[in-house]
Design a protein around this motif. Structure first.
Motif, PDB file in Angstrom:
ATOM      1  N   PRO A 304       0.817  -1.222   0.000  1.00 19.07           N
ATOM      2  CA  PRO A 304       0.000   0.000   0.000  1.00 19.07           C
ATOM      3  C   PRO A 304       0.848   1.269   0.000  1.00 19.07           C
ATOM      4  N   GLU A 305       2.034   1.179   0.608  1.00 22.71           N
ATOM      5  CA  GLU A 305       2.899   2.356   0.703  1.00 22.71           C
ATOM      6  C   GLU A 305       3.668   2.633  -0.585  1.00 22.71           C
ATOM      7  N   THR A 306       3.793   1.618  -1.441  1.00 19.40           N
ATOM      8  CA  THR A 306       4.516   1.800  -2.709  1.00 19.40           C
ATOM      9  C   THR A 306       3.581   1.583  -3.896  1.00 19.40           C
ATOM     10  N   ALA A 307       2.352   2.018  -3.727  1.00 19.37           N
ATOM     11  CA  ALA A 307       1.318   1.768  -4.739  1.00 19.37           C
ATOM     12  C   ALA A 307       1.576   2.554  -6.021  1.00 19.37           C
ATOM     13  N   PHE A 308       1.044   2.017  -7.106  1.00 17.90           N
ATOM     14  CA  PHE A 308       1.022   2.758  -8.365  1.00 17.90           C
ATOM     15  C   PHE A 308       0.054   3.930  -8.220  1.00 17.90           C
ATOM     16  N   GLU A 309       0.173   4.892  -9.135  1.00 20.01           N
ATOM     17  CA  GLU A 309      -0.772   6.013  -9.171  1.00 20.01           C
ATOM     18  C   GLU A 309      -1.799   5.760 -10.274  1.00 20.01           C
ATOM     19  N   ILE A 310      -3.077   5.731  -9.913  1.00 22.10           N
ATOM     20  CA  ILE A 310      -4.099   5.703 -10.962  1.00 22.10           C
ATOM     21  C   ILE A 310      -4.083   7.067 -11.651  1.00 22.10           C
ATOM     22  N   PRO A 311      -3.890   7.108 -12.957  1.00 21.03           N
ATOM     23  CA  PRO A 311      -3.827   8.401 -13.644  1.00 21.03           C
ATOM     24  C   PRO A 311      -5.076   9.239 -13.380  1.00 21.03           C
ATOM     25  N   ALA A 312      -4.888  10.530 -13.256  1.00 14.80           N
ATOM     26  CA  ALA A 312      -6.009  11.433 -12.975  1.00 14.80           C
ATOM     27  C   ALA A 312      -7.026  11.447 -14.106  1.00 14.80           C
ATOM     28  N   THR A 313      -6.598  10.994 -15.288  1.00 16.18           N
ATOM     29  CA  THR A 313      -7.514  10.979 -16.429  1.00 16.18           C
ATOM     30  C   THR A 313      -8.534   9.837 -16.344  1.00 16.18           C
ATOM     31  N   VAL A 314      -8.303   8.860 -15.467  1.00 17.02           N
ATOM     32  CA  VAL A 314      -9.225   7.737 -15.315  1.00 17.02           C
ATOM     33  C   VAL A 314     -10.386   8.170 -14.431  1.00 17.02           C
ATOM     34  N   VAL A 372      -5.777 -21.479  -2.555  1.00 16.20           N
ATOM     35  CA  VAL A 372      -5.283 -20.588  -3.600  1.00 16.20           C
ATOM     36  C   VAL A 372      -4.717 -19.323  -2.951  1.00 16.20           C
ATOM     37  N   LEU A 373      -3.578 -18.872  -3.447  1.00 13.54           N
ATOM     38  CA  LEU A 373      -3.001 -17.611  -2.973  1.00 13.54           C
ATOM     39  C   LEU A 373      -3.381 -16.497  -3.945  1.00 13.54           C
ATOM     40  N   VAL A 374      -3.831 -15.381  -3.400  1.00  5.76           N
ATOM     41  CA  VAL A 374      -4.260 -14.244  -4.209  1.00  5.76           C
ATOM     42  C   VAL A 374      -3.349 -13.061  -3.904  1.00  5.76           C
ATOM     43  N   MET A 375      -2.623 -12.587  -4.909  1.00  5.73           N
ATOM     44  CA  MET A 375      -1.675 -11.486  -4.715  1.00  5.73           C
ATOM     45  C   MET A 375      -2.300 -10.159  -5.139  1.00  5.73           C
ATOM     46  N   PRO A 376      -2.309  -9.160  -4.257  1.00 11.92           N
ATOM     47  CA  PRO A 376      -2.841  -7.846  -4.632  1.00 11.92           C
ATOM     48  C   PRO A 376      -1.790  -6.974  -5.312  1.00 11.92           C
ATOM     49  N   CYS A 377      -2.233  -6.099  -6.196  1.00 12.47           N
ATOM     50  CA  CYS A 377      -1.391  -5.083  -6.829  1.00 12.47           C
ATOM     51  C   CYS A 377      -2.011  -3.734  -6.457  1.00 12.47           C
ATOM     52  N   TYR A 378      -1.319  -2.945  -5.674  1.00 13.18           N
ATOM     53  CA  TYR A 378      -1.925  -1.762  -5.062  1.00 13.18           C
ATOM     54  C   TYR A 378      -1.860  -0.527  -5.964  1.00 13.18           C
ATOM     55  N   PHE A 379      -2.911   0.300  -5.863  1.00 14.72           N
ATOM     56  CA  PHE A 379      -3.020   1.537  -6.626  1.00 14.72           C
ATOM     57  C   PHE A 379      -3.523   2.649  -5.717  1.00 14.72           C
ATOM     58  N   ASN A 380      -2.832   3.794  -5.732  1.00 14.58           N
ATOM     59  CA  ASN A 380      -3.335   4.985  -5.048  1.00 14.58           C
ATOM     60  C   ASN A 380      -4.467   5.595  -5.847  1.00 14.58           C
ATOM     61  N   LEU A 381      -5.515   6.010  -5.154  1.00 18.91           N
ATOM     62  CA  LEU A 381      -6.548   6.787  -5.830  1.00 18.91           C
ATOM     63  C   LEU A 381      -6.010   8.181  -6.118  1.00 18.91           C
ATOM     64  N   PRO A 382      -6.437   8.811  -7.210  1.00 16.64           N
ATOM     65  CA  PRO A 382      -6.009  10.191  -7.467  1.00 16.64           C
ATOM     66  C   PRO A 382      -6.299  11.072  -6.249  1.00 16.64           C
TER      67      PRO A 382
END
Length: 389
Positions: A304-314, A372-382
């Protein structure tokens, strides 16, 4: 079409998301207004056909009556198709869900459709074997008229008995209180039954009997899923990951998205870290390509601390679609559908959501039945759109 009348899945969430306080909604132009009017024009005849088909299905207590009801069901399918086409054309003009909610009278339009009543009568007929009417079964499933062989052959009777045995085991393992050993028996029989089911699905008559068995065991299917498949990875794989295998087709994409999103908080962290590192490393080139195309920022998406940024255009309504596109393009067949229900606050003060990836099995079959193992990929909200969903 199956018993779930699903044409509104894409637009109904707008009722909850639209009309944020203080948000100005631009008026529709003439082209958009025309699109909305064309969409609305198809709702009334669809509603009329739904009511007529519901009445015919409710009254069908014989094969001849069910054959007659099949005509009404096909008319529903045709009306639904026309409304879907109008909906696509309307959205292509740029009409937003907020505009449709505020100015297009979305709630009022949806209220005209007796969808629940129609679904109920369809499910009842499927559970009763469509009164022996293969014409009704084919109409419900939106299959074209096919050559129908009347009487069941001895081999088909035996095939159906084998499937019945499978459902007997399903009812045994569905409750919380059951013998764990029966799960292994069920998995073994399930694998043996798959080619049997493939044969049964080729003939409309046996396919109808097969669907009847599924509908008659709907409660057990729900119960097993509600009990998280008892944490048994063999069951999770067969019901959820092999989406084209028999009972895997029973669960909708939205149900899978909900299930895996809930499961993402129950992983074996040590095993997931090892498997996850390899997944990220293998996907490195595809990740960088996606990062360049979509401006993900400097995050690595692993925490969560190193999340991607969801582009503001989305747009907010497209967040789930965006993270699903990411996992699908970066991780390919390991992508799992995700449909977040809320955003979480990370230690950085940002709100995050996550996409999901299949990371394999835990390998721990003794204490946790190798889930089953489920891996999350985190994204910051704009930053300007950090309202929880």
């Amino acid at each position: 079409m199956n018993k779930i009348f699903a044409m509104w899945v894409a637009v109904v969430p707008a009722i909850c998301a639209a009309g944020q306080p203080g948000q100005e909604i631009p008026p529709m132009n003439q082209e958009q207004l025309g699109g909305v009017e064309a969409f609305r024009a198809g709702i009334v005849p669809l509603a009329e056909k739904l009511r007529a088909a519901t009445h015919a299905l409710s009254a069908a207590n014989s094969q001849s009556a069910a054959d007659a009801a099949a005509v009404q069901v096909r008319q529903v399918s045709e009306a639904e198709k026309q409304v879907k086409e109008a909906a696509r054309a309307m959205m292509d003009t740029g009409v937003t869900l907020e505009q449709l909610y505020e100015e297009g009278q979305l709630v009022q339009m949806l209220g005209l459709l007796p969808v629940a009543e129609y679904n109920e009568t369809v499910q009842k007929q499927l559970k009763e074997g469509c009164q022996g009417s293969t014409q009704l079964f084919l109409a419900i499933c939106e299959r074209e008229d096919e050559k129908v062989v009347g009487a069941l052959q001895p081999a088909e009777v035996q095939d159906l008995k084998q499937v019945e045995k499978l459902f007997t085991l399903l009812r045994e393992i569905a409750p919380v209180s059951h013998w764990r050993a029966l799960e292994a028996d069920f998995v073994k029989l399930y694998d043996e039954v798959l080619p049997v089911v493939a044969r049964l699905q080729q003939n409309p008559v046996t396919a109808m009997h097969l669907r009847q068995l599924i509908e008659q065991n709907e409660q057990a299917l729900h119960e097993l899923c509600n009990n998280r498949f008892h944490g048994n990875g063999n069951l999770e794989e067969r019901f959820l990951l092999r989406k084209d295998d028999f009972l895997g087709t029973y669960y909708s994409r939205s149900a899978l998205a909900e299930y895996f999103y809930m499961r993402a908080g129950e992983w074996d962290e040590k095993r997931l870290e090892l498997k996850g590192n390899k997944l990220w490393n293998d996907a490195a080139a595809r990740l960088e390509d996606f990062r360049r195309k979509h401006d993900l920022g400097k995050g690595d998406g692993r925490t969560p601390e190193t999340a991607f940024e969801i582009p503001a255009t989305v747009e907010e309504k497209d967040y789930a679609a965006f993270v699903n596109r990411f996992t699908r393009e970066v991780f390919g067949e390991l992508h799992l559908p995700a449909e977040f229900r809320f955003s979480s606050l990370s230690s950085t003060g940002r709100q995050v959501i996550y996409g999901l990836v299949y990371a394999g099995r835990s390998g721990n079959g003794n204490s946790s039945y190798d889930p089953v193992l489920v891996m999350p990929c985190y994204f910051n909200l704009p930053e300007k759109k950090e309202d929880t969903k």
